[in-house]
Design a protein around this motif. Structure first.
Motif, PDB file in Angstrom:
ATOM      1  N   SER A 107      18.563  33.869  47.277  1.00  0.00           N
ATOM      2  CA  SER A 107      18.974  34.953  46.394  1.00  0.00           C
ATOM      3  C   SER A 107      20.414  35.358  46.706  1.00  0.00           C
ATOM      4  O   SER A 107      20.986  34.974  47.719  1.00  0.00           O
ATOM      5  CB  SER A 107      18.032  36.148  46.547  1.00  0.00           C
ATOM      6  N   LYS A 108      20.959  36.144  45.823  1.00  0.00           N
ATOM      7  CA  LYS A 108      22.337  36.613  45.983  1.00  0.00           C
ATOM      8  C   LYS A 108      22.485  37.440  47.261  1.00  0.00           C
ATOM      9  O   LYS A 108      23.475  37.311  47.983  1.00  0.00           O
ATOM     10  CB  LYS A 108      22.734  37.425  44.756  1.00  0.00           C
ATOM     11  N   LYS A 109      21.491  38.281  47.584  1.00  0.00           N
ATOM     12  CA  LYS A 109      21.542  39.103  48.810  1.00  0.00           C
ATOM     13  C   LYS A 109      21.536  38.225  50.056  1.00  0.00           C
ATOM     14  O   LYS A 109      22.260  38.487  51.014  1.00  0.00           O
ATOM     15  CB  LYS A 109      20.354  40.066  48.854  1.00  0.00           C
ATOM     16  N   GLN A 110      20.740  37.179  50.054  1.00  0.00           N
ATOM     17  CA  GLN A 110      20.682  36.285  51.208  1.00  0.00           C
ATOM     18  C   GLN A 110      22.021  35.566  51.412  1.00  0.00           C
ATOM     19  O   GLN A 110      22.470  35.374  52.536  1.00  0.00           O
ATOM     20  CB  GLN A 110      19.544  35.270  51.034  1.00  0.00           C
ATOM     21  N   TRP A 111      22.651  35.144  50.321  1.00  0.00           N
ATOM     22  CA  TRP A 111      23.965  34.491  50.426  1.00  0.00           C
ATOM     23  C   TRP A 111      25.006  35.460  50.993  1.00  0.00           C
ATOM     24  O   TRP A 111      25.819  35.074  51.827  1.00  0.00           O
ATOM     25  CB  TRP A 111      24.418  33.972  49.049  1.00  0.00           C
ATOM     26  N   ILE A 112      24.967  36.684  50.540  1.00  0.00           N
ATOM     27  CA  ILE A 112      25.929  37.685  51.034  1.00  0.00           C
ATOM     28  C   ILE A 112      25.736  37.927  52.523  1.00  0.00           C
ATOM     29  O   ILE A 112      26.698  37.959  53.287  1.00  0.00           O
ATOM     30  CB  ILE A 112      25.819  38.992  50.214  1.00  0.00           C
TER      31      ILE A 112
END
Length: 178
Positions: free
Chosen positions: A2-7
């Motif tokens: 997910s986008k949060k995990q990438w961040i």
């Protein structure tokens, strides 16, 4: 992912190098300084022969192991520090910054003749704090490193050997009448 995990992953991977970059750079620079024979080691510029007036027998109230080994010249003979200090300046472990990255410092012990301010000899070792985080003891700080590294056969730090040998390598003694 997910986008949060990438961040989170990018933040973690970005923070580590931002905090530890000087650790790796200081170790590289430190290795360069330590392997330079013109910078680290024992340097004697002039050998000086001292007369009998500079020497005394071991004090009877002290055990030989309690005496400063830098000034012992024989079985029962040592330099009289009061007389020695009249003519020579003995600077011990003076810190001289080499690089602000690390920081890396040279530790110099020197003998200077007072009459003409000539440096007769010096011993130089180096110390690396291994980065600003390490210096403050953050994130599992290390004690830092010294060069020359290691220990001798008596488990004495090699970085101190040249400092202890400086006086004996710079000064000689020959009893009068010999």
């Amino acid at each position: 992912m997910s986008k949060k995990q990438w961040i989170v992953l990018i933040l973690i991977l970005g923070i580590y190098p931002a905090c530890k970059w000087d650790y790796y750079l200081s170790n590289y620079l430190f290795e360069q300084y330590c392997t330079d024979p013109d910078r680290i080691g024992l340097f004697v510029y002039e050998k000086v022969q001292l007369g009998d007036e500079y020497f005394i027998p071991f004090p009877k109230d002290k055990e030989p192991r309690d005496l400063d080994p830098r000034f012992i010249f024989g079985e029962n003979l040592m330099i009289n520090r009061e007389r020695f200090d009249e003519d020579f300046i003995f600077n011990v472990y003076k810190k001289v910054p080499i690089s602000s990255i690390g920081p890396i410092n040279a530790e110099e012990t020197s003998v200077i003749r007072k009459s003409d301010q000539k440096v007769l000899g010096k011993a130089v070792s180096a110390a690396n704090a291994q980065g600003w985080l390490n210096q403050f003891g953050l994130i599992g700080g290390f004690p830092g490193v010294y060069c020359p590294a290691g220990r001798d056969e008596n488990h004495f730090p090699r970085s101190r050997l040249a400092h202890y040998a400086l006086v004996k390598e710079t000064f000689t003694y020959q009893a009068q009448g010999e």
